[in-house]
Design a protein around this motif. Structure first.
Motif, PDB file in Angstrom:
ATOM      1  N   ASP A  70       0.809  -1.214   0.000  1.00 33.45           N
ATOM      2  CA  ASP A  70       0.000   0.000   0.000  1.00 33.45           C
ATOM      3  C   ASP A  70       0.846   1.269   0.000  1.00 33.45           C
ATOM      4  OD1 ASP A  70      -2.762   0.825  -0.022  1.00 33.45           O
ATOM      5  OD2 ASP A  70      -2.443   1.673   1.958  1.00 33.45           O
ATOM      6  N   LYS A  71       2.140   1.126   0.239  1.00 31.36           N
ATOM      7  CA  LYS A  71       3.019   2.287   0.288  1.00 31.36           C
ATOM      8  C   LYS A  71       3.943   2.364  -0.918  1.00 31.36           C
ATOM      9  CE  LYS A  71       2.770   2.420   5.296  1.00 31.36           C
ATOM     10  NZ  LYS A  71       1.583   1.539   5.295  1.00 31.36           N
ATOM     11  N   LYS A 125     -10.830   5.456  -1.347  1.00 32.06           N
ATOM     12  CA  LYS A 125      -9.423   5.119  -1.133  1.00 32.06           C
ATOM     13  C   LYS A 125      -8.727   4.829  -2.455  1.00 32.06           C
ATOM     14  CE  LYS A 125      -6.622   1.238   0.538  1.00 32.06           C
ATOM     15  NZ  LYS A 125      -5.553   1.866   1.321  1.00 32.06           N
ATOM     16  N   SER A 128      -8.527   8.022  -4.798  1.00 33.39           N
ATOM     17  CA  SER A 128      -7.553   9.017  -4.349  1.00 33.39           C
ATOM     18  C   SER A 128      -6.132   8.532  -4.597  1.00 33.39           C
ATOM     19  CB  SER A 128      -7.762   9.322  -2.864  1.00 33.39           C
ATOM     20  OG  SER A 128      -7.576   8.156  -2.077  1.00 33.39           O
ATOM     21  N   ARG A 129      -5.899   7.220  -4.497  1.00 31.51           N
ATOM     22  CA  ARG A 129      -4.562   6.688  -4.750  1.00 31.51           C
ATOM     23  C   ARG A 129      -4.157   6.840  -6.211  1.00 31.51           C
ATOM     24  NH1 ARG A 129      -1.877   3.750  -1.115  1.00 31.51           N
ATOM     25  NH2 ARG A 129      -2.452   4.399   0.986  1.00 31.51           N
ATOM     26  N   ILE A 132      -3.016  10.365  -6.413  1.00 37.10           N
ATOM     27  CA  ILE A 132      -1.768  10.554  -5.673  1.00 37.10           C
ATOM     28  C   ILE A 132      -0.593   9.988  -6.448  1.00 37.10           C
ATOM     29  CG2 ILE A 132      -0.497   9.791  -3.605  1.00 37.10           C
ATOM     30  CD1 ILE A 132      -3.089  10.083  -2.034  1.00 37.10           C
ATOM     31  N   THR A 140       3.928  11.036  -0.536  1.00 35.39           N
ATOM     32  CA  THR A 140       2.480  11.206  -0.408  1.00 35.39           C
ATOM     33  C   THR A 140       1.793   9.855  -0.241  1.00 35.39           C
ATOM     34  OG1 THR A 140       2.441  11.316  -2.836  1.00 35.39           O
ATOM     35  CG2 THR A 140       2.309  13.398  -1.645  1.00 35.39           C
ATOM     36  N   ASN A 141       2.316   8.812  -0.904  1.00 34.55           N
ATOM     37  CA  ASN A 141       1.758   7.470  -0.737  1.00 34.55           C
ATOM     38  C   ASN A 141       1.936   6.982   0.698  1.00 34.55           C
ATOM     39  OD1 ASN A 141       2.676   7.727  -3.697  1.00 34.55           O
ATOM     40  ND2 ASN A 141       1.261   6.010  -3.744  1.00 34.55           N
ATOM     41  N   ALA A 144      -0.437   8.938   2.977  1.00 31.81           N
ATOM     42  CA  ALA A 144      -1.831   8.516   2.798  1.00 31.81           C
ATOM     43  C   ALA A 144      -2.068   7.146   3.431  1.00 31.81           C
ATOM     44  CB  ALA A 144      -2.185   8.488   1.318  1.00 31.81           C
ATOM     45  N   SER A 145      -1.135   6.220   3.213  1.00 31.47           N
ATOM     46  CA  SER A 145      -1.303   4.865   3.731  1.00 31.47           C
ATOM     47  C   SER A 145      -1.268   4.835   5.256  1.00 31.47           C
ATOM     48  CB  SER A 145      -0.206   3.950   3.171  1.00 31.47           C
ATOM     49  OG  SER A 145      -0.356   2.634   3.654  1.00 31.47           O
ATOM     50  N   GLY A 147      -1.891   7.335   7.235  1.00 32.72           N
ATOM     51  CA  GLY A 147      -3.088   8.019   7.695  1.00 32.72           C
ATOM     52  C   GLY A 147      -4.313   7.120   7.660  1.00 32.72           C
ATOM     53  N   GLU A 148      -4.424   6.293   6.614  1.00 35.08           N
ATOM     54  CA  GLU A 148      -5.558   5.364   6.511  1.00 35.08           C
ATOM     55  C   GLU A 148      -5.511   4.314   7.613  1.00 35.08           C
ATOM     56  OE1 GLU A 148      -5.709   5.835   1.653  1.00 35.08           O
ATOM     57  OE2 GLU A 148      -4.925   4.027   2.586  1.00 35.08           O
TER      58      GLU A 148
END
Length: 233
Positions: A70-71, A125, A128-129, A132, A140-141, A144-145, A147-148
């Motif tokens: 996810d990152k 999700k 937005s990815r 991004i 930013t990835n 975001a990850s 933060g999720e």
């Protein structure tokens, strides 16, 4: 009063599990399972399967895989695409199980609504990815990850300890999605349109209205020489 509290608690747990599943299914299972086996919450019997060690081990393993996938820019979009077929039905199942074995009709209704909530959060999700990922740097990835992941933990904690607050926040979140999702969809179309032109080598098609206006504004070339002694202008 007790019946009212039980209803609110069941709705918050059901929708909280569905919402969290759309963001990070494996984190949601881990949080609910670990809180249950440590005695911090009492899950309905229909969700006691989350207490099983094999379920927690599988969820923990997949959480670690997703943590890295996810990152990684690009990989996260592929991961989200695959999990369209996992997060949504799992969110529906968790939502149905969270209301307990009270009435089959209520369980089905909770599953339908929970599936919709999981689909909405998953679409937000994943969409937005895609946007991004247009940024070349990976920070930013990562932000975001992380933060999720934190949002899943905080959201479930709020659903379990402050159910009314969570329900109100969830309603506001869903209303915001009505405004946000169309904008995300337009952005995604632009990104994939750009990638298609990049692969095929085609330029963006000219707007026919703009082309017509350009033809009107530009002087027509008749191919005739100006008359002698006259100004060409």
């Amino acid at each position: 009063m007790d019946d009212y509290k039980q209803i609110v608690d069941a709705i918050a747990l059901s929708m909280g599990a569905a919402w969290a599943s759309g963001v990070n299914l494996y984190a949601a299972i881990l949080v609910l399972g670990l809180l249950s086996i440590t005695g911090n919450i009492a899950l309905p019997e229909t969700l006691h399967v989350l207490n099983e060690p094999v379920v927690l081990f599988a969820a923990g393993f997949m959480f670690m895989v997703e943590f890295f996938a996810d990152k990684t820019p690009g990989v996260d979009t592929g991961w989200d695409a695959i999990h369209t077929f996992i997060r949504i039905p799992a969110g529906a199942a968790l939502a149905a199980g969270a209301v307990g074995d009270v009435n089959p009709a209520i369980m089905v209704a909770a599953g339908i609504v929970g599936g919709g909530v999981a689909a909405a959060t998953h679409a937000t999700k994943a969409g937005s990815r895609v946007l991004i990922n247009t940024s070349p740097e990976p920070f930013t990835n990562w932000a975001a990850s992380i933060g999720e992941d934190m949002a899943v933990i905080a959201g479930l904690w709020a659903a379990l300890h402050y159910p009314l607050v969570f329900i109100c926040l969830l309603i506001i979140f869903l209303l915001m999605l009505v405004w946000l999702l169309p904008k995300l969809w337009r952005g995604i179309k632009k990104v994939f349109g750009f990638l298609k032109r990049l692969v095929t080598g085609k330029k963006q098609e000219e707007d026919p209205v703009q082309a017509q206006d350009a033809e009107v504004e530009a002087p027509a070339d008749t191919g005739l020489e100006p008359a002698e002694g006259k100004d060409p202008a």
